[in-house]
Scaffold this active site. Structure first.
Site, mmCIF file in Angstrom:
data_model
loop_
_atom_site.group_PDB
_atom_site.id
_atom_site.type_symbol
_atom_site.label_atom_id
_atom_site.label_comp_id
_atom_site.label_asym_id
_atom_site.label_seq_id
_atom_site.Cartn_x
_atom_site.Cartn_y
_atom_site.Cartn_z
ATOM 1 N N ILE A 1 0.863 -1.173 0.000
ATOM 2 C CA ILE A 1 0.000 0.000 0.000
ATOM 3 C C ILE A 1 0.904 1.229 0.000
ATOM 4 O O ILE A 1 2.076 1.151 0.381
ATOM 5 C CB ILE A 1 -0.966 0.029 1.208
ATOM 6 C CG1 ILE A 1 -0.214 -0.058 2.542
ATOM 7 C CG2 ILE A 1 -1.989 -1.082 1.100
ATOM 8 C CD1 ILE A 1 -1.138 0.057 3.754
ATOM 9 N N ASP A 2 0.373 2.354 -0.435
ATOM 10 C CA ASP A 2 1.171 3.563 -0.578
ATOM 11 C C ASP A 2 1.847 3.963 0.729
ATOM 12 O O ASP A 2 1.310 3.730 1.824
ATOM 13 C CB ASP A 2 0.293 4.732 -1.037
ATOM 14 C CG ASP A 2 -0.273 4.546 -2.434
ATOM 15 O OD1 ASP A 2 0.240 3.679 -3.166
ATOM 16 O OD2 ASP A 2 -1.213 5.279 -2.776
ATOM 17 N N LYS A 3 2.970 4.610 0.597
ATOM 18 C CA LYS A 3 3.688 5.126 1.764
ATOM 19 C C LYS A 3 2.799 6.042 2.604
ATOM 20 O O LYS A 3 2.814 5.975 3.836
ATOM 21 C CB LYS A 3 4.933 5.888 1.297
ATOM 22 C CG LYS A 3 5.740 6.539 2.409
ATOM 23 C CD LYS A 3 6.941 7.285 1.841
ATOM 24 C CE LYS A 3 7.714 7.995 2.958
ATOM 25 N NZ LYS A 3 8.892 8.728 2.426
ATOM 26 N N THR B 1 -0.474 6.050 2.750
ATOM 27 C CA THR B 1 -1.725 5.414 3.167
ATOM 28 C C THR B 1 -1.494 4.600 4.433
ATOM 29 O O THR B 1 -0.495 3.898 4.562
ATOM 30 C CB THR B 1 -2.252 4.486 2.054
ATOM 31 O OG1 THR B 1 -2.450 5.252 0.863
ATOM 32 C CG2 THR B 1 -3.571 3.850 2.452
ATOM 33 N N HIS C 1 -1.778 4.166 -6.759
ATOM 34 C CA HIS C 1 -2.478 5.407 -6.422
ATOM 35 C C HIS C 1 -3.897 5.445 -6.991
ATOM 36 O O HIS C 1 -4.450 6.524 -7.236
ATOM 37 C CB HIS C 1 -1.702 6.624 -6.946
ATOM 38 C CG HIS C 1 -0.365 6.803 -6.317
ATOM 39 N ND1 HIS C 1 0.543 7.763 -6.733
ATOM 40 C CD2 HIS C 1 0.259 6.138 -5.300
ATOM 41 C CE1 HIS C 1 1.646 7.688 -6.010
ATOM 42 N NE2 HIS C 1 1.493 6.694 -5.133
#
Length: 214
Positions: A39-41, A43, A138
């Site tokens: 998962i995104d940094k 998030t 994203h």
């Protein structure tokens, strides 16, 4: 694990520390933890780790085959025109001012699909429950921007947030949280939930949201 905002899952440019580097130290006496997805940094929320290569491969396969149900909460600066909808818009990488982002690209065959429903509107902010069907980079951030509902604290996809008049230090964190994950593995059903980070709860409280949360 319930990943905090700002912690990268894997290495990249300007990333000095990430979860992948820490895996050998997370469980005493075991060095075989494996990432199953990313998962995104920016998030927060659920990140699944496996204790063997075999289980990691199986969970990765479940993600690839869309056999894992994912639920996110997003706090947005504007409310979508529809209370619930499916966003099915292809995304591609583009460079803007030297930064790589994901943008809508109707010439691409890489479909990205996200559905959502509005949980509550309060004082200029909207709480959405979001269900990504695909897992493009994203994806949620780009799709919500596409429907003119940028996420609070998204300093990569919504640079004009400081003009909204509601930004404080807590709001500068991306308000996107991986809240629930459900799947079946070896005939056993897993339902995993992750509590909201403090800054997310603080924003909900500050703007008088009535929805129940942890």
């Amino acid at each position: 694990m319930n990943k905090i905002n700002g912690l990268a899952v894997q290495g990249g440019s300007k990333v000095k520390f990430n979860i992948d580097m820490a895996l050998p130290y997370l469980i005493k006496g075991q060095n075989n933890l494996k990432l199953t997805h990313r998962i995104d940094k920016s998030t927060s929320g659920i990140l699944l780790l496996a204790k063997s290569k075999e289980v990691a491969r199986e969970i990765t396969r479940l993600f690839k085959n869309k056999k894992i149900s994912k639920t996110y909460w997003a706090l947005t600066l504007k409310s979508p025109k529809k209370k619930a909808n499916i966003i099915k818009v292809p995304l591609s990488k583009v460079l803007i001012s030297g930064k790589e982002i994901m943008a809508t690209d109707f010439k691409s065959n890489k479909i990205a699909e996200t559905s959502y429903q509005v949980l509550e509107n309060k004082n200029g902010l909207t709480l959405l429950e979001v269900y990504p069907k695909t897992g493009r980079k994203h994806q949620i951030r780009a799709h919500l921007l596409y429907i003119n509902a940028p996420i609070l604290g998204d300093q990569k996809y919504c640079l004009k947030q400081k003009d909204s008049g509601i930004i404080n230090s807590e709001h500068r964190h991306l308000h996107l949280h991986s809240k629930k994950i459900s799947f079946i593995l070896e005939n056993k059903k897993y339902n995993i939930e992750a509590k909201l980070p403090n800054y997310f709860k603080s924003s909900l409280s500050e703007y008088k949201f009535k929805v129940k949360y942890e």
